[in-house]
Design an enzyme around this catalytic site. Structure first.
Site, PDB file in Angstrom:
ATOM      1  N   HIS A   7     106.040  19.135  30.273  1.00 27.60           N
ATOM      2  CA  HIS A   7     105.216  20.105  31.006  1.00 27.60           C
ATOM      3  C   HIS A   7     103.792  20.021  30.473  1.00 27.60           C
ATOM      4  O   HIS A   7     103.534  20.361  29.320  1.00 27.60           O
ATOM      5  CB  HIS A   7     105.761  21.514  30.831  1.00 27.60           C
ATOM      6  N   ASP A  63     100.118  21.301  30.896  1.00 27.47           N
ATOM      7  CA  ASP A  63      99.179  22.270  31.458  1.00 27.47           C
ATOM      8  C   ASP A  63      97.838  21.601  31.748  1.00 27.47           C
ATOM      9  O   ASP A  63      97.266  20.945  30.872  1.00 27.47           O
ATOM     10  CB  ASP A  63      98.954  23.426  30.480  1.00 27.47           C
ATOM     11  N   ASP A 106     106.899  27.197  35.116  1.00 32.35           N
ATOM     12  CA  ASP A 106     106.091  27.964  34.170  1.00 32.35           C
ATOM     13  C   ASP A 106     105.288  29.112  34.771  1.00 32.35           C
ATOM     14  O   ASP A 106     104.844  29.980  34.028  1.00 32.35           O
ATOM     15  CB  ASP A 106     105.144  27.030  33.404  1.00 32.35           C
ATOM     16  N   HIS A 112      98.299  27.342  36.866  1.00 26.57           N
ATOM     17  CA  HIS A 112      98.793  28.678  36.498  1.00 26.57           C
ATOM     18  C   HIS A 112      98.180  29.225  35.209  1.00 26.57           C
ATOM     19  O   HIS A 112      98.522  30.355  34.821  1.00 26.57           O
ATOM     20  CB  HIS A 112     100.326  28.671  36.400  1.00 26.57           C
TER      21      HIS A 112
END
Length: 988
Positions: free
Chosen positions: A73, A75, A195, A447
């Site tokens: 994951h 970001d 997430d 996000h």
């Protein structure tokens, strides 16, 4: 993508024996194929051999299959900037460049290994820096299904603070990159939203319309998750729309068991975690194979109790894992071998395999079970008692507003580029492009970006990216405007109008205003500009009129507060008291979490200082609640909404308490605990205090647990009257008592909430290092319920796509030259009020991307017909180009609609709903059902520009002026100073 990357793109043809052979595009003999035509060819060839479900691994029938999903994951900005995450050094634990290098190498080492990747903002930049040899390796891995893309957007977008138009844009950008690069092989089949901090119903609807078969969620409320585990409803069918015909907006939904992390004790990233590796050799002192196998079987059995089929999924990875991918894969290889060996040794009923989310979903679908249904959303989200992640609905309000303004500006840029065509960059202004702003806007949907949950210097970097994108678009707009007007001028964009600063209008006695309306219909606009003198003559091509008033606001003469609103057209009067309050924040409030120290907010001041400004064009009441909180309540002639322009900051922190500032409206409406908020700016959801529709809530946060995201509007109503407040950015909102609604406008905090940012939300002005001052608007409507939707939907459209104002000094020739075009409309006729032009953008070559949407829900307009289907004729609709041919696609424009298909599911409510048969496309009769969005790739031919002068008419006005603007229209005005006597203002 550069020429080398284009040359190395792989097309896959099929041999007569049914096998796939790679063919390098640069080696195909014959004429060069433009990239946009290549895209259409790829869209039109679903029978081409591809990866997808065909490459899924074999499973074992009648026993438990454990699908291990190796993933990372990444970001797109959070604790570090986007560039820092992408390019950090070898010693940094987070370096996406090295993660992807390491994964590709590890996948080559063992053919059974699989991996998924999500964020195209990173992958596209990594791809562009690879050699042709490496690109070929990656294309083969994708073709074999061993490197699979999930989600496929530019980012994994937030779901609370994002507008649906921006979500569609960022998904389109990422999916187009995959289609251009890998063809059908690269098309994701599932959404992977593991997430985001809560999940919206509109997001589910959009993903379904993009053609996804399912969505995987990581974060849902801890109480909701416990309930679902107990009743085995971790998988369900989510109905994303109350208007669209099923299964158009239905999406199969899987809640993952461990957010998106590995089971405890089974994390083998050599940098990010320190669980013991798998040691198989029994003579080694640290031999743990038997113990790990036993533990793994226990974990699998426990997880299987919460799901319904004989398949479960385990996520093997987490934040920025796999920088040393071999460490992960080596241990997973051993685990798979050891567990599967138990089938022979101990008759184990567990089979473990490398898999992907899409392959797991396919097996669940094959189980042919009946599933429960969800019709609401997954907001608000709490991970522990009294820790509701509802503060981020408002965090960083200035960035949220900048993002919304940038969406507006990007659509203007896209539209003008599409209307002018290849000549958009043929002038002297340099090379302009919408690409930079399109990518920056896509990044902002991440996000941890528009959500306001990054560190301060990262938020600053997000703003920098937007500013750079604006600069490129301004060059493009200058070229397009020069082309459409017929004169090259020095165009000026006033970026600080929210500060009442515009250098040109304040220092020049004679200048032009160019107004572009990006909506598909006429709008009434009151344009406000700062000027050096109040006496201006306005030369307008068609003159103007000032209509009569529709709305009246009454203020309490003793307190100075708003106390009553009247809708004169509908003869409605409602007592409404509005004031500002704040919640003292306790030590757990942070960028994510809202935990007020008290249940009742404290008033800023219930007796503000006020004074009245009243002219023929505007009436204003200026309220000063404190040195850091003020408001202007404004009424324009002819407009039904009451405008409240608030200014908050710097928020004082001298008492040691962080503060969360709200604007509250109190009425006597009997609302029975109910209020209503929009979902990403589209459909409306009912909210009830201390209640969740699909599970029994044990309320631990009486205030924060009743806050919901408000993307564009919130309203309350009784059986007859509706009070609606529209916002100019995303905010948190609620109704804490009957007849009341509140919106959080700003927050300044002294502590961190412990959710990972590790810094308090203390936004400072970069120039004076004081707390940030934020200005915004709330628009208030009072209506009868039957007509309220018409008013708030059409007004919300105007807020999101406001006219673009451009200034230019008066050179003398612009107004007097007969060849200058003073009015221009991109539409030859207005769009119906129920229809919105969602997207008009250049796609490539002579192809445009066109999206049309029906912006009303079923049954909303009970007095009229705006909730009925609408049929449009696209022939001769646009003035600068003619549509030659039209192809309809799915929402993200990466599949032809007539060839797209999705997995079908049986629910407790209904049998599997078949997809509506595709009808032949007649662009003289395009029908839109309520809440439907239709997407087209249009091949066009641009017309030759034709100039023409208009005769100006004189109208007397001060610096604020009223005007009527046409759909997709440029309107040219001239302002020059004159000496006139204005009526004096009246103090109150």
């Amino acid at each position: 993508m550069g020429p080398e990357a284009c040359d190395s793109r792989i097309n896959r043809d099929q041999d007569p024996d049914g096998t796939c052979k790679p063919v390098t595009n640069s080696r195909v003999p014959g004429p060069h194929i433009p990239s946009f035509l290549l895209l259409l060819m790829l869209l039109a060839a679903p029978e081409t051999c591809a990866s997808g479900y065909q490459t899924c691994p074999k499973v074992q029938p009648n026993i438990l299959n454990v699908h291990l999903v190796a993933h990372t994951h990444n970001d797109v900005g959070w604790l570090k900037t986007v560039d820092e995450y992408l390019y950090e050094s070898e010693t940094s634990p987070e370096c996406v460049f090295h993660i992807l290098n390491s994964v590709v190498k590890a996948l080559q080492a063992q053919p059974t290994r699989r991996f998924i990747y999500v964020e195209m903002a990173f992958f596209s930049r990594w791809w562009q820096q690879q050699t042709k040899k490496m690109q070929k390796v990656v294309q083969d891995l994708v073709h074999q299904g061993r490197l699979e893309f999930a989600n496929g957007g530019w980012v994994m977008n937030d779901e609370a603070t994002t507008h649906y138009g921006a979500i569609v844009d960022q998904m389109t950008l990422g999916l187009r990159f995959l289609n251009d690069t890998f063809g059908e092989d690269g098309r994701p089949h599932v959404a992977w939203h593991i997430d985001p901090f809560g999940h919206s119903r509109e997001q589910a609807s959009l993903f379904a319309q993009m053609g996804f078969d399912g969505i995987f969620l990581g974060r849902i409320d801890y109480q909701d998750k416990t309930m679902r585990e107990n009743i085995r409803e971790m998988e369900l069918v989510w109905k994303g729309s109350s208007s669209l015909q099923p299964p158009t907006a239905d999406l199969f939904t899987i809640v993952l068991p461990n957010n998106y992390n590995p089971p405890p004790g089974l994390c083998w990233d050599s940098i990010q975690c320190d669980d013991l590796p798998v040691v198989k050799k029994p003579h080694r002192p640290i031999h743990n194979a038997n113990k790990l196998v036993k533990y793994f079987l226990e974990v699998a059995a426990n997880q299987a109790h919460h799901y319904n089929s004989n398949h479960i999924i385990m996520t093997m990875g987490s934040d920025f894992h796999y920088k040393q991918a071999e460490s992960w894969f080596k241990n997973l290889d051993k685990l798979i071998q050891l567990v599967n060996a138990q089938q022979q040794v101990n008759k184990s009923q567990v089979h473990v395999l490398y898999s992907t989310p899409a392959c797991y979903l396919q097996e669940v679908n094959k189980a042919n079970l009946t599933w429960s249904v969800k019709q609401d959303d997954f907001f608000p989200y709490a991970d522990f008692p009294n820790q509701f992640w509802t503060g981020y609905y408002t965090s960083r309000p200035a960035l949220k507003r900048y993002e919304r303004l940038s969406y507006n500006f990007l659509q203007v840029c896209n539209q003008l580029e599409a209307q002018v065509g290849p000549k958009a960059n043929s002038r002297r202004y340099g090379f302009g492009s919408s690409k930079r702003l399109r990518e920056a806007m896509a990044v902002l949907q991440h996000h941890d970006a528009v959500s306001g949950t990054s560190r301060q210097f990262v938020a600053d970097d997000y703003a920098r990216q937007l500013a750079e994108g604006w600069g490129k678009c301004e060059v493009l707009l200058s070229s397009a405007l020069a082309q459409l007007i017929g004169s090259e001028e020095q165009f000026t964009f006033c970026h600080k109008l929210n500060y009442s600063i515009c250098l040109l209008s304040q220092t020049t006695s004679r200048f032009h205003i160019i107004v572009y309306n990006p909506l598909g219909r006429r709008v009434n606009l009151m344009l406000r500009l700062p000027v050096s003198t109040s006496n201006f003559l306005v030369l307008h091509p068609n003159g103007q009129t000032v209509p009569s008033e529709h709305t009246r606001a009454i203020f309490d003469t003793h307190s100075g507060l708003l106390k009553e609103i009247e809708n004169r057209d509908q003869k409605l009067v409602l007592p409404v008291y509005q004031a500002f309050f704040w919640y003292n924040a306790n030590s757990l409030s942070g960028a994510y979490v809202f935990t007020p120290d008290n249940l009742k907010p404290l008033p800023v001041n219930l007796s503000p200082e006020i004074h009245l400004v009243k002219t023929a064009l505007v009436q204003e009441v200026h309220q000063k609640f404190s040195d850091w909180c003020s408001q202007v309540v404004r009424l324009y002639p002819g407009q039904r909404q009451l405008e409240l322009e608030w200014t908050v900051g710097p928020i004082p922190l001298e008492d040691g308490f962080g503060k969360e500032i709200i604007s509250r409206f109190d009425t006597m409406l009997k609302t029975r605990g109910r209020f209503y908020t929009d979902s990403n700016g589209r459909e409306i959801l009912e909210r009830r205090r201390n209640y969740r529709p699909t599970w029994k809530l044990m309320q631990t946060g009486p205030v924060a647990g009743n806050y919901y995201p408000v993307n564009s509007r919130i309203y309350i109503m009784d059986g007859n009257v509706q009070l609606t407040v529209l916002t100019d950015r995303s905010q948190g909102g609620s109704s804490m008592k009957d007849g009341s609604l509140e919106l959080m406008v700003h927050r300044m905090l002294c502590s961190d909430d412990g959710k990972g940012v590790n810094e308090p939300l203390l936004e400072l002005d970069r120039e004076n290092r004081q707390g940030l001052i934020v200005r915004g608007r709330h628009l208030v409507l009072l209506d009868r319920i039957q007509s309220a939707a018409v008013e708030h939907r059409l007004l919300a459209e105007k807020v999101v796509l406001a006219p673009q104002v451009v200034l230019t000094p008066d050179s003398g020739r612009l107004w007097s030259h007969r060849g200058i075009r003073k009015q221009f409309s991109g539409l030859l006729r207005e769009l119906p009020r129920a229809v919105r032009l969602l997207t008009l953008a250049h796609w490539g070559g002579n192809t445009l991307l066109l999206r049309l949407e029906h912006q009303f829900a079923v049954g909303e307009d009970t007095d009229g017909n705006l909730s009925s289907p609408v049929t449009l004729d696209l022939t001769n609709l646009f003035s600068t180009f003619t549509i030659i041919s039209l192809q309809e696609t799915t929402l993200a424009a990466n599949q032809l609609r007539d060839r797209a298909s999705r997995l079908q599911w049986t629910t407790e409510d209904d049998p599997p709903a078949s997809q509506a048969p595709h009808q032949s496309l007649d662009f003289a009769a395009i029908t839109l059902q309520p809440m439907e969005i239709r997407t087209f790739l249009a091949s066009v031919q641009w017309k030759h520009s034709q100039g023409g002068g208009d005769t100006p008419r004189r109208a007397r006005a001060p610096s604020t002026m009223g005007l009527v603007n046409l759909g997709l229209t440029i309107l040219l005005l001239l302002l020059q100073t004159i000496v006139i006597k204005l009526p004096p203002t009246s103090p109150r």
